[in-house]
Structure formats: C-alpha cells, structure tokens
Scaffold this motif. Structure first.
Motif, PDB file in Angstrom:
ATOM      1  N   VAL A 185       0.756  -1.251  -0.042  1.00  0.00           N
ATOM      2  CA  VAL A 185      -0.116  -0.198   0.071  1.00  0.00           C
ATOM      3  C   VAL A 185       0.890   1.159   0.101  1.00  0.00           C
ATOM      4  CG1 VAL A 185      -1.698   1.462   1.382  1.00  0.00           C
ATOM      5  CG2 VAL A 185      -2.089  -1.083   1.064  1.00  0.00           C
ATOM      6  N   GLN A 186       1.949   1.419   0.706  1.00  0.00           N
ATOM      7  CA  GLN A 186       2.869   2.364   0.880  1.00  0.00           C
ATOM      8  C   GLN A 186       3.482   2.678  -0.690  1.00  0.00           C
ATOM      9  OE1 GLN A 186       6.566   2.520   3.158  1.00  0.00           O
ATOM     10  NE2 GLN A 186       5.545   4.001   4.375  1.00  0.00           N
ATOM     11  N   ILE A 187       4.115   1.601  -1.130  1.00  0.00           N
ATOM     12  CA  ILE A 187       4.620   1.653  -2.505  1.00  0.00           C
ATOM     13  C   ILE A 187       3.393   2.252  -3.386  1.00  0.00           C
ATOM     14  CG2 ILE A 187       5.417   0.498  -4.580  1.00  0.00           C
ATOM     15  CD1 ILE A 187       6.833  -1.573  -2.571  1.00  0.00           C
ATOM     16  N   LEU A 188       2.210   1.754  -3.444  1.00  0.00           N
ATOM     17  CA  LEU A 188       1.248   2.260  -4.372  1.00  0.00           C
ATOM     18  C   LEU A 188       0.638   3.676  -4.331  1.00  0.00           C
ATOM     19  CD1 LEU A 188      -0.730  -1.212  -4.997  1.00  0.00           C
ATOM     20  CD2 LEU A 188       0.843  -0.001  -6.547  1.00  0.00           C
ATOM     21  N   ALA A 189       0.788   4.003  -2.799  1.00  0.00           N
ATOM     22  CA  ALA A 189       0.346   5.399  -2.680  1.00  0.00           C
ATOM     23  C   ALA A 189       1.157   6.503  -2.992  1.00  0.00           C
ATOM     24  CB  ALA A 189       0.073   5.317  -1.069  1.00  0.00           C
ATOM     25  N   LYS A 190       2.330   6.036  -2.699  1.00  0.00           N
ATOM     26  CA  LYS A 190       3.636   7.072  -3.256  1.00  0.00           C
ATOM     27  C   LYS A 190       3.503   7.134  -4.832  1.00  0.00           C
ATOM     28  CE  LYS A 190       6.952   6.456   0.526  1.00  0.00           C
ATOM     29  NZ  LYS A 190       8.225   5.791   1.008  1.00  0.00           N
ATOM     30  N   LYS A 191       3.160   6.207  -5.405  1.00  0.00           N
ATOM     31  CA  LYS A 191       2.983   6.273  -7.055  1.00  0.00           C
ATOM     32  C   LYS A 191       1.727   7.076  -7.362  1.00  0.00           C
ATOM     33  CE  LYS A 191       5.505   2.141  -8.239  1.00  0.00           C
ATOM     34  NZ  LYS A 191       5.639   0.725  -9.097  1.00  0.00           N
ATOM     35  N   GLY A 192       0.862   7.425  -6.519  1.00  0.00           N
ATOM     36  CA  GLY A 192      -0.059   8.163  -6.712  1.00  0.00           C
ATOM     37  C   GLY A 192      -1.564   7.571  -6.646  1.00  0.00           C
ATOM     38  N   TYR A 193      -1.659   6.327  -6.347  1.00  0.00           N
ATOM     39  CA  TYR A 193      -2.774   5.326  -6.403  1.00  0.00           C
ATOM     40  C   TYR A 193      -3.790   5.814  -5.570  1.00  0.00           C
ATOM     41  CZ  TYR A 193      -0.646   1.729  -9.624  1.00  0.00           C
ATOM     42  OH  TYR A 193      -0.192   1.165 -10.442  1.00  0.00           O
ATOM     43  N   SER A 194      -4.967   6.061  -5.899  1.00  0.00           N
ATOM     44  CA  SER A 194      -6.077   6.368  -4.958  1.00  0.00           C
ATOM     45  C   SER A 194      -6.387   5.063  -4.127  1.00  0.00           C
ATOM     46  CB  SER A 194      -7.299   6.658  -5.506  1.00  0.00           C
ATOM     47  OG  SER A 194      -7.852   5.703  -6.323  1.00  0.00           O
ATOM     48  N   GLN A 195      -7.271   5.214  -3.075  1.00  0.00           N
ATOM     49  CA  GLN A 195      -7.538   4.169  -2.384  1.00  0.00           C
ATOM     50  C   GLN A 195      -8.377   3.117  -2.946  1.00  0.00           C
ATOM     51  OE1 GLN A 195      -9.542   5.136   1.387  1.00  0.00           O
ATOM     52  NE2 GLN A 195     -10.845   3.264   1.529  1.00  0.00           N
ATOM     53  N   GLY A 196      -9.329   3.436  -3.864  1.00  0.00           N
ATOM     54  CA  GLY A 196      -9.961   2.615  -4.882  1.00  0.00           C
ATOM     55  C   GLY A 196      -8.894   1.780  -5.802  1.00  0.00           C
ATOM     56  N   ASP A 197      -7.916   2.660  -6.353  1.00  0.00           N
ATOM     57  CA  ASP A 197      -7.216   1.800  -7.195  1.00  0.00           C
ATOM     58  C   ASP A 197      -6.126   0.917  -6.644  1.00  0.00           C
ATOM     59  OD1 ASP A 197      -7.986   3.576  -9.436  1.00  0.00           O
ATOM     60  OD2 ASP A 197      -6.281   5.096  -9.077  1.00  0.00           O
ATOM     61  N   ILE A 198      -5.842   1.198  -5.200  1.00  0.00           N
ATOM     62  CA  ILE A 198      -5.086   0.311  -4.579  1.00  0.00           C
ATOM     63  C   ILE A 198      -5.944  -0.808  -4.298  1.00  0.00           C
ATOM     64  CG2 ILE A 198      -3.850  -0.032  -2.264  1.00  0.00           C
ATOM     65  CD1 ILE A 198      -3.253   2.666  -2.358  1.00  0.00           C
ATOM     66  N   GLN A 199      -6.991  -0.775  -3.954  1.00  0.00           N
ATOM     67  CA  GLN A 199      -8.089  -2.075  -3.649  1.00  0.00           C
ATOM     68  C   GLN A 199      -8.187  -2.934  -4.967  1.00  0.00           C
ATOM     69  OE1 GLN A 199     -11.570  -2.723  -4.457  1.00  0.00           O
ATOM     70  NE2 GLN A 199     -11.371  -4.669  -3.359  1.00  0.00           N
ATOM     71  N   GLN A 200      -8.668  -2.262  -5.992  1.00  0.00           N
ATOM     72  CA  GLN A 200      -8.456  -2.926  -7.543  1.00  0.00           C
ATOM     73  C   GLN A 200      -7.184  -3.674  -7.637  1.00  0.00           C
ATOM     74  OE1 GLN A 200     -11.729  -3.144  -7.494  1.00  0.00           O
ATOM     75  NE2 GLN A 200     -11.224  -3.351  -9.795  1.00  0.00           N
ATOM     76  N   THR A 201      -6.213  -2.953  -7.245  1.00  0.00           N
ATOM     77  CA  THR A 201      -4.830  -3.505  -7.894  1.00  0.00           C
ATOM     78  C   THR A 201      -4.394  -4.830  -6.986  1.00  0.00           C
ATOM     79  OG1 THR A 201      -3.999  -1.608  -8.512  1.00  0.00           O
ATOM     80  CG2 THR A 201      -2.189  -3.145  -7.860  1.00  0.00           C
ATOM     81  N   LEU A 202      -4.732  -4.684  -5.610  1.00  0.00           N
ATOM     82  CA  LEU A 202      -4.336  -5.698  -4.842  1.00  0.00           C
ATOM     83  C   LEU A 202      -5.491  -6.621  -4.376  1.00  0.00           C
ATOM     84  CD1 LEU A 202      -2.292  -3.660  -1.854  1.00  0.00           C
ATOM     85  CD2 LEU A 202      -1.365  -4.836  -3.794  1.00  0.00           C
ATOM     86  N   LYS A 203      -6.673  -6.553  -4.712  1.00  0.00           N
ATOM     87  CA  LYS A 203      -7.637  -7.290  -4.619  1.00  0.00           C
ATOM     88  C   LYS A 203      -7.892  -7.695  -3.210  1.00  0.00           C
ATOM     89  CE  LYS A 203      -8.199  -7.683  -9.068  1.00  0.00           C
ATOM     90  NZ  LYS A 203      -9.576  -6.989  -9.921  1.00  0.00           N
TER      91      LYS A 203
END
Length: 346
Positions: free
Chosen positions: A265-283
């Motif tokens: 989550v930390q890596i994706l958040a630093k790349k600018g992913y939103s909460q919804g984008d992170i959830q979709q990516t990590l399932k």
C-alpha cells in the motif's frame, strides 16, 4: 441484478428458469438462496428442492433432477454449488462432470425448473462455451463483497425494517469489530436485535459488550503496537491471543501478511494510486486498505521493511525449531523496538 432486485422480482411471481449467484459475500448468497427456496412451498420441498455440491456429486445427477417434472407441485428447484469447472481451476481429483450436457441445459432450461448456480468466485472463465451459454441465459445476481458504505447501508436497512435503531457510533463500532465485512456484521446482528427487542437503541456500549473483536481486528491492534514500537502493548496483545488458543505460527503468518500489505500500500500510494485503485490492484477488502493507509502515515518504508524481514525470520526460526515458537515473537518485538539487529535463531 442485486439480491434486493431478485427478491422483488420473485415477490411479483417472476421466476427465472436459470439464476447465477456470482461472488463471495456469503450473507448475500444466503439471502438469495433463502428467497429462491421460498418459491417452493414448504410441504413440497422434500420432493422438489435439491442442492448438489460439484466437489462431491457429478453434474449429470443434478441435470437428471432438473429435467424431471415437479412432484405434485408447480416448480422444481435444483441448486448447483461450487461449479469449479466454470473457472480456470484444474482439480487433481473429483467427479466426472458432463460439461457439454450442462451447456446444452443452459441453452434450453426446463420450463418447470428453477436452476440456481452458486459460483463463489470473483469471476468465471469467460472463454469457456459453457460459461458463455450460462451468461446468455441466466439472471446474473451480483453477490460480490460489499464495500463499507454499502455494508453499513444494508445493516441499517435490515434494522429499520424491524423498527430497530442503531446510533452512528454503534454502527462504526460494529464495522471496526467485524473488519468491515458484511457477512461478519450479519452474523452479529441477532444478538444486537435481541438487545434492542424491548425498544432500546443499539449504542456503542452494546456493540462493545456483545460483539467480540475478530482475529483480524486484534491483529490490526497488534500491528499498530509494533509500528508504534509500543513494546508493552504489543507483548500484552500477543499474550492475550495466546491465552485465547491462537497458534503462534499462525499469528506470525498473519502479521507477515499484514506488514506485506502495508509495504504494498505504501509503494502504490507513493505512486499516486487512490484508495480505490489500490483496492483494485491488490484485490483486498476495502476496509483493510483504509486501515493500511492510516497506518503507513506513522512509519517510513525502511522501518516497515525491517519489521517485515524480522517477522519472516521469526517465522523461519519457529518452523525450524531454532527458537521456542511461544517466545519467538516476543524476542522479535524486543529486538525490533530497541533498534537491535534481529538475530532470531542465529
């Protein structure tokens, strides 16, 4: 189609010959199945209602049943559960399934039978002809996991239907205690309904008294204590879990999983992913993503990586017997919080 839409349709007497329940939210599956079973009068269910587990029974048996006319009734209902052959799974053993026969049935369902396909998966293998036939013919009911807002709304709707009230703080406490999982919330509702049966409002104190913390929620607390390097609280929480007969290796595995999630989550958040984008990516369930985003604000990536690698070393030390499994985590916490090099079992 939602479960509520299916229920409204059934109440109007509109019975689809083929229904697909697709998703993993068990509470929604149970609600849909209950509404569909009610189509068959109780005194006819022994002869006209049957469910078949595809892990145990060949689909041909279910097809024979579905093709039979109702016995002294208007409708027959056949439920097929866990049809793994509609996914990409290739089991090593199991019944021999007549998938071509099932495909033919999907194309032309028996007019006096309601066939319900319960698929507890995120998706089916759309490349398969049998799945294509199912998608063309079936009423598809979405029983995927609800996000937190939808779960809260569903709980409020159910309580309101029974003229029961819950305060916002109590609803938030219920979400916290169940890790935001709708099925877990539904499991706890009977106790809360009983509490409110005499007109009492369900408040946060009632939830605190009646709803135990789920293991995942207690692990969140433990992770938070480790991240904050609160040695006393971390050890106290861990010992409480051991007293509740939780296995040390299992607990450590949950902690490894949670710290891995924090890093991702930390890596994706630093790349600018939103909460919804992170959830979709990590399932991963939205509630866990929300908690992880709150947690990573308190700690830098280097510290998270140190904790993660230390827990992996702890797991290895437990499994190889180099350190007593009941003491391994405590040694990790003491070394980690004091800034020492983590040398478990070395």
């Amino acid at each position: 189609m939602t479960v509520q839409e299916l229920i409204r349709q059934l109440k109007k007497g509109e019975l689809p010959p083929l229904v697909l329940l697709l998703g993993t939210e068990q509470a929604l599956v149970d609600q849909a199945l209950a509404a569909l079973k009610a189509v068959i009068p109780p005194d006819q269910q022994t002869m006209n209602y049957a469910t078949y587990d595809m892990r145990q029974t060949a689909v041909g048996v279910a097809l024979d049943d579905a093709a039979s006319p109702p016995f002294f009734g208007d409708w027959r209902e056949v439920v097929i559960s866990d049809p793994y052959f509609l996914t990409g799974e290739k089991p090593k053993s199991g019944p021999e399934h007549d998938v071509q026969g099932l495909e033919a049935y999907f194309k032309q369902p028996a007019p006096s039978t309601v066939m319900v396909v319960v698929a507890p998966y995120e998706k089916l293998d759309a490349r398969k002809n049998v799945v294509k036939a199912l998608n063309r013919s079936a009423k598809i009911v979405n029983v995927a996991p609800l996000d937190q807002r939808a779960a809260e709304a569903a709980v409020q709707r159910e309580l309101k239907a029974q003229h029961l009230q819950i305060t916002p703080d109590a609803l938030n406490a219920l979400v916290q205690r169940t890790a935001g999982e709708y099925t877990a919330m539904v499991h706890e509702l009977p106790k809360l309904k009983l509490y409110a049966a005499e007109g009492a409002t369900i408040d946060a104190a009632a939830v605190d008294e009646l709803v135990p913390k789920a293991l995942t929620d207690r692990v969140f607390d433990l992770v938070d204590a480790v991240v904050r390097k609160n040695t006393t609280q971390a050890l106290s929480l861990y010992r409480d879990l051991l007293l509740q007969k939780e296995e040390p290796i299992h607990l450590n595995a949950l902690l490894v999983m949670q710290f891995r999630l924090l890093l991702q989550v930390q890596i994706l958040a630093k790349k600018g992913y939103s909460q919804g984008d992170i959830q979709q990516t990590l399932k991963v369930h939205p509630f866990r993503i929300k908690k992880a985003l709150q947690e990573i604000r308190r700690v830098d990536g280097k510290t998270l990586r140190r904790a993660f690698s230390g827990l992996v070393a702890t797991e290895t030390a437990m499994k190889t017997g180099r350190v007593d499994k009941n003491l391994a985590f405590e040694l990790f916490v003491l070394q980690y919080t004091s800034g020492q090099k983590i040398t478990l079992g070395a």
